[in-house]
Design a protein around this motif. Structure first.
Motif, PDB file in Angstrom:
ATOM      1  N   ILE A 191      35.160  35.788 -14.285  1.00 49.92           N
ATOM      2  CA  ILE A 191      33.814  35.342 -14.653  1.00 49.92           C
ATOM      3  C   ILE A 191      32.877  35.472 -13.453  1.00 49.92           C
ATOM      4  O   ILE A 191      33.202  35.038 -12.350  1.00 49.92           O
ATOM      5  N   ILE A 192      31.700  36.049 -13.686  1.00 51.71           N
ATOM      6  CA  ILE A 192      30.655  36.126 -12.661  1.00 51.71           C
ATOM      7  C   ILE A 192      29.367  35.582 -13.269  1.00 51.71           C
ATOM      8  O   ILE A 192      29.015  35.927 -14.399  1.00 51.71           O
ATOM      9  N   ASP A 193      28.679  34.723 -12.528  1.00 51.87           N
ATOM     10  CA  ASP A 193      27.490  34.092 -13.100  1.00 51.87           C
ATOM     11  C   ASP A 193      26.233  34.921 -12.859  1.00 51.87           C
ATOM     12  O   ASP A 193      26.268  35.993 -12.243  1.00 51.87           O
ATOM     13  N   GLN A 194      25.108  34.416 -13.359  1.00 54.26           N
ATOM     14  CA  GLN A 194      23.857  35.177 -13.338  1.00 54.26           C
ATOM     15  C   GLN A 194      23.291  35.376 -11.932  1.00 54.26           C
ATOM     16  O   GLN A 194      22.374  36.175 -11.737  1.00 54.26           O
ATOM     17  N   LYS A 195      23.848  34.680 -10.945  1.00 49.71           N
ATOM     18  CA  LYS A 195      23.425  34.876  -9.561  1.00 49.71           C
ATOM     19  C   LYS A 195      24.431  35.706  -8.768  1.00 49.71           C
ATOM     20  O   LYS A 195      24.277  35.887  -7.561  1.00 49.71           O
ATOM     21  N   GLY A 196      25.473  36.191  -9.463  1.00 51.90           N
ATOM     22  CA  GLY A 196      26.441  37.068  -8.817  1.00 51.90           C
ATOM     23  C   GLY A 196      27.629  36.370  -8.191  1.00 51.90           C
ATOM     24  O   GLY A 196      28.414  37.000  -7.478  1.00 51.90           O
ATOM     25  N   TYR A 197      27.812  35.077  -8.461  1.00 54.08           N
ATOM     26  CA  TYR A 197      28.929  34.333  -7.883  1.00 54.08           C
ATOM     27  C   TYR A 197      30.147  34.344  -8.809  1.00 54.08           C
ATOM     28  O   TYR A 197      30.005  34.243 -10.036  1.00 54.08           O
ATOM     29  N   PHE A 198      31.336  34.460  -8.208  1.00 53.43           N
ATOM     30  CA  PHE A 198      32.565  34.276  -8.965  1.00 53.43           C
ATOM     31  C   PHE A 198      32.668  32.811  -9.373  1.00 53.43           C
ATOM     32  O   PHE A 198      32.451  31.914  -8.560  1.00 53.43           O
ATOM     33  N   ARG A 199      33.010  32.583 -10.644  1.00 55.51           N
ATOM     34  CA  ARG A 199      33.140  31.211 -11.132  1.00 55.51           C
ATOM     35  C   ARG A 199      34.566  30.948 -11.604  1.00 55.51           C
ATOM     36  O   ARG A 199      35.283  31.861 -12.027  1.00 55.51           O
ATOM     37  N   THR A 200      34.962  29.700 -11.536  1.00 56.72           N
ATOM     38  CA  THR A 200      36.299  29.303 -11.958  1.00 56.72           C
ATOM     39  C   THR A 200      36.202  28.286 -13.080  1.00 56.72           C
ATOM     40  O   THR A 200      35.287  27.455 -13.108  1.00 56.72           O
ATOM     41  N   GLY A 201      37.151  28.359 -14.000  1.00 51.68           N
ATOM     42  CA  GLY A 201      37.192  27.414 -15.103  1.00 51.68           C
ATOM     43  C   GLY A 201      38.366  26.468 -14.962  1.00 51.68           C
ATOM     44  O   GLY A 201      38.862  26.217 -13.859  1.00 51.68           O
ATOM     45  N   LEU A 202      38.819  25.947 -16.093  1.00 54.92           N
ATOM     46  CA  LEU A 202      39.934  25.007 -16.108  1.00 54.92           C
ATOM     47  C   LEU A 202      40.965  25.446 -17.137  1.00 54.92           C
ATOM     48  O   LEU A 202      40.610  25.944 -18.209  1.00 54.92           O
ATOM     49  N   ASP A 203      42.249  25.265 -16.805  1.00 56.99           N
ATOM     50  CA  ASP A 203      43.279  25.536 -17.794  1.00 56.99           C
ATOM     51  C   ASP A 203      43.465  24.301 -18.676  1.00 56.99           C
ATOM     52  O   ASP A 203      42.719  23.316 -18.559  1.00 56.99           O
ATOM     53  N   LYS A 204      44.453  24.338 -19.553  1.00 51.43           N
ATOM     54  CA  LYS A 204      44.644  23.232 -20.495  1.00 51.43           C
ATOM     55  C   LYS A 204      44.998  21.924 -19.798  1.00 51.43           C
ATOM     56  O   LYS A 204      44.787  20.847 -20.341  1.00 51.43           O
ATOM     57  N   LYS A 205      45.548  22.028 -18.583  1.00 43.34           N
ATOM     58  CA  LYS A 205      45.905  20.832 -17.818  1.00 43.34           C
ATOM     59  C   LYS A 205      44.792  20.433 -16.844  1.00 43.34           C
ATOM     60  O   LYS A 205      44.990  19.591 -15.979  1.00 43.34           O
ATOM     61  N   LYS A 206      43.621  21.078 -16.994  1.00 42.41           N
ATOM     62  CA  LYS A 206      42.441  20.795 -16.175  1.00 42.41           C
ATOM     63  C   LYS A 206      42.616  21.216 -14.719  1.00 42.41           C
ATOM     64  O   LYS A 206      41.931  20.698 -13.829  1.00 42.41           O
ATOM     65  N   ASN A 207      43.527  22.165 -14.474  1.00 41.29           N
ATOM     66  CA  ASN A 207      43.657  22.744 -13.147  1.00 41.29           C
ATOM     67  C   ASN A 207      42.684  23.913 -13.011  1.00 41.29           C
ATOM     68  O   ASN A 207      42.352  24.571 -14.000  1.00 41.29           O
ATOM     69  N   LYS A 208      42.244  24.189 -11.773  1.00 42.25           N
ATOM     70  CA  LYS A 208      41.297  25.282 -11.553  1.00 42.25           C
ATOM     71  C   LYS A 208      41.934  26.612 -11.947  1.00 42.25           C
ATOM     72  O   LYS A 208      43.068  26.907 -11.583  1.00 42.25           O
ATOM     73  N   LYS A 209      41.186  27.412 -12.698  1.00 41.41           N
ATOM     74  CA  LYS A 209      41.678  28.699 -13.183  1.00 41.41           C
ATOM     75  C   LYS A 209      40.774  29.800 -12.651  1.00 41.41           C
ATOM     76  O   LYS A 209      39.588  29.851 -12.971  1.00 41.41           O
ATOM     77  N   MET A 210      41.347  30.700 -11.836  1.00 42.09           N
ATOM     78  CA  MET A 210      40.563  31.755 -11.192  1.00 42.09           C
ATOM     79  C   MET A 210      40.329  32.948 -12.113  1.00 42.09           C
ATOM     80  O   MET A 210      39.236  33.510 -12.151  1.00 42.09           O
ATOM     81  N   VAL A 211      41.390  33.374 -12.822  1.00 41.43           N
ATOM     82  CA  VAL A 211      41.308  34.544 -13.695  1.00 41.43           C
ATOM     83  C   VAL A 211      41.965  34.223 -15.031  1.00 41.43           C
ATOM     84  O   VAL A 211      42.733  33.265 -15.154  1.00 41.43           O
ATOM     85  N   TYR A 212      41.662  35.067 -16.021  1.00 43.86           N
ATOM     86  CA  TYR A 212      42.179  34.887 -17.373  1.00 43.86           C
ATOM     87  C   TYR A 212      42.926  36.150 -17.784  1.00 43.86           C
ATOM     88  O   TYR A 212      42.476  37.263 -17.503  1.00 43.86           O
ATOM     89  N   ASP A 213      44.057  35.980 -18.445  1.00 48.44           N
ATOM     90  CA  ASP A 213      44.873  37.111 -18.870  1.00 48.44           C
ATOM     91  C   ASP A 213      44.330  37.656 -20.186  1.00 48.44           C
ATOM     92  O   ASP A 213      44.360  36.974 -21.212  1.00 48.44           O
ATOM     93  N   GLY A 214      43.843  38.896 -20.149  1.00 47.53           N
ATOM     94  CA  GLY A 214      43.232  39.490 -21.328  1.00 47.53           C
ATOM     95  C   GLY A 214      44.188  39.737 -22.471  1.00 47.53           C
ATOM     96  O   GLY A 214      43.756  39.937 -23.613  1.00 47.53           O
ATOM     97  N   THR A 215      45.495  39.728 -22.191  1.00 48.16           N
ATOM     98  CA  THR A 215      46.477  39.966 -23.250  1.00 48.16           C
ATOM     99  C   THR A 215      46.859  38.685 -23.980  1.00 48.16           C
ATOM    100  O   THR A 215      47.549  38.742 -24.999  1.00 48.16           O
ATOM    101  N   LEU A 216      46.439  37.541 -23.445  1.00 52.10           N
ATOM    102  CA  LEU A 216      46.794  36.253 -24.050  1.00 52.10           C
ATOM    103  C   LEU A 216      45.615  35.699 -24.838  1.00 52.10           C
ATOM    104  O   LEU A 216      44.559  35.412 -24.268  1.00 52.10           O
ATOM    105  N   TYR A 217      45.797  35.524 -26.133  1.00 51.67           N
ATOM    106  CA  TYR A 217      44.707  35.007 -26.955  1.00 51.67           C
ATOM    107  C   TYR A 217      44.347  33.578 -26.557  1.00 51.67           C
ATOM    108  O   TYR A 217      43.191  33.169 -26.664  1.00 51.67           O
ATOM    109  N   SER A 218      45.344  32.836 -26.063  1.00 50.19           N
ATOM    110  CA  SER A 218      45.071  31.468 -25.610  1.00 50.19           C
ATOM    111  C   SER A 218      44.091  31.473 -24.435  1.00 50.19           C
ATOM    112  O   SER A 218      43.222  30.595 -24.334  1.00 50.19           O
TER     113      SER A 218
END
Length: 244
Positions: A191-218
């Motif tokens: 994920i990259i935001d509108q200002k050009g920064y890499f952003r991180t989300g959260l996994d199901k356990k609320k841990n920081k998630k850097m990247v997402y696996d495109g092959t996993l629908y979850s």
């Protein structure tokens, strides 16, 4: 006794008037914590006013890039400023992870379009640029029934693409006769935001998630939620700027 009753009325009236304000403050604070995505950060050396270098933590921006899309037009990181976007690396003759990732991204795109999020794009960069010409990218888009209204398929210099993937996104990529299609690469989505920064989300356990696996629908489902959250955060930020 009358004074006591009068005092109670004032307390009740004051509480009634104060309660909505307290609720608004609680909700605003809660939504701020819920909707904000994190930043990908790294240690850097910064120079202070006296010229002394100090160690600090800084948010990471995407490295500048400029490639050619399926229409033969240049698309650069500068052109994408103002958009929240996701990036994945693929190639049109990939027999394994790419078709699955593309189908999952089509599903993601459909969900995002349903939410009427305008400032969003999908950026798919080919790791086989010698074969993936703009015409080949167009053929691939047609065969996969990709909606190109907010999706760019990019090609360009192999050296520049590999350098961007390896050094800019910290992803493995390279030619390998033993790999499916002759090229090994990651199925990660960033994920990259509108200002050009890499952003991180959260996994199901609320841990920081850097990247997402495109092959996993979850992971795709998580990614849809992160894009929504980022869009809401943009609205809140713009609203605050407007109020000022």
């Amino acid at each position: 006794m009358l004074r006591f009753l009068s005092f109670k009325k004032w307390v009740i009236l004051f509480s009634i008037l104060l309660l909505p304000y307290l609720l608004v403050q609680i909700i605003e604070k809660a939504t701020h914590n819920i909707f904000n995505l994190g930043y990908f950060e790294q240690e850097v050396m910064l120079q202070d006013e006296s010229g002394v270098y100090i160690q600090a933590i800084d948010s990471v921006k995407v490295r500048p890039f400029k490639f050619i899309n399926q229409d033969g037009e240049y698309v650069s990181s500068n052109d994408l400023m103002g958009y929240n976007y996701i990036v994945n690396f693929f190639f049109t003759s990939c027999p394994t992870i790419c078709p699955t990732t593309t189908l999952n991204l089509i599903e993601l795109q459909n969900k995002i379009n349903q939410f009427d999020i305008k400032n969003f794009k999908i950026i798919s960069i080919s790791v086989d640029p010698d074969n993936d010409t703009p015409q080949k990218l167009t053929e691939y888009a047609n065969s996969m029934e990709i909606d190109l209204s907010n999706w760019e398929l990019l090609t360009g210099s192999k050296d520049e693409i590999y350098n961007l993937a390896q050094s800019g996104f910290l992803l493995a990529v390279g030619e390998d006769d033993l790999a499916p299609g002759g090229i090994f690469h990651s199925s990660s989505i960033t994920i990259i935001d509108q200002k050009g920064y890499f952003r991180t989300g959260l996994d199901k356990k609320k841990n920081k998630k850097m990247v997402y696996d495109g092959t996993l629908y979850s992971d795709i489902k998580l990614l849809v939620g992160e894009i929504q959250r980022l869009s809401i955060t943009d609205y809140q930020d713009n609203y605050e700027i407007t109020k000022q």
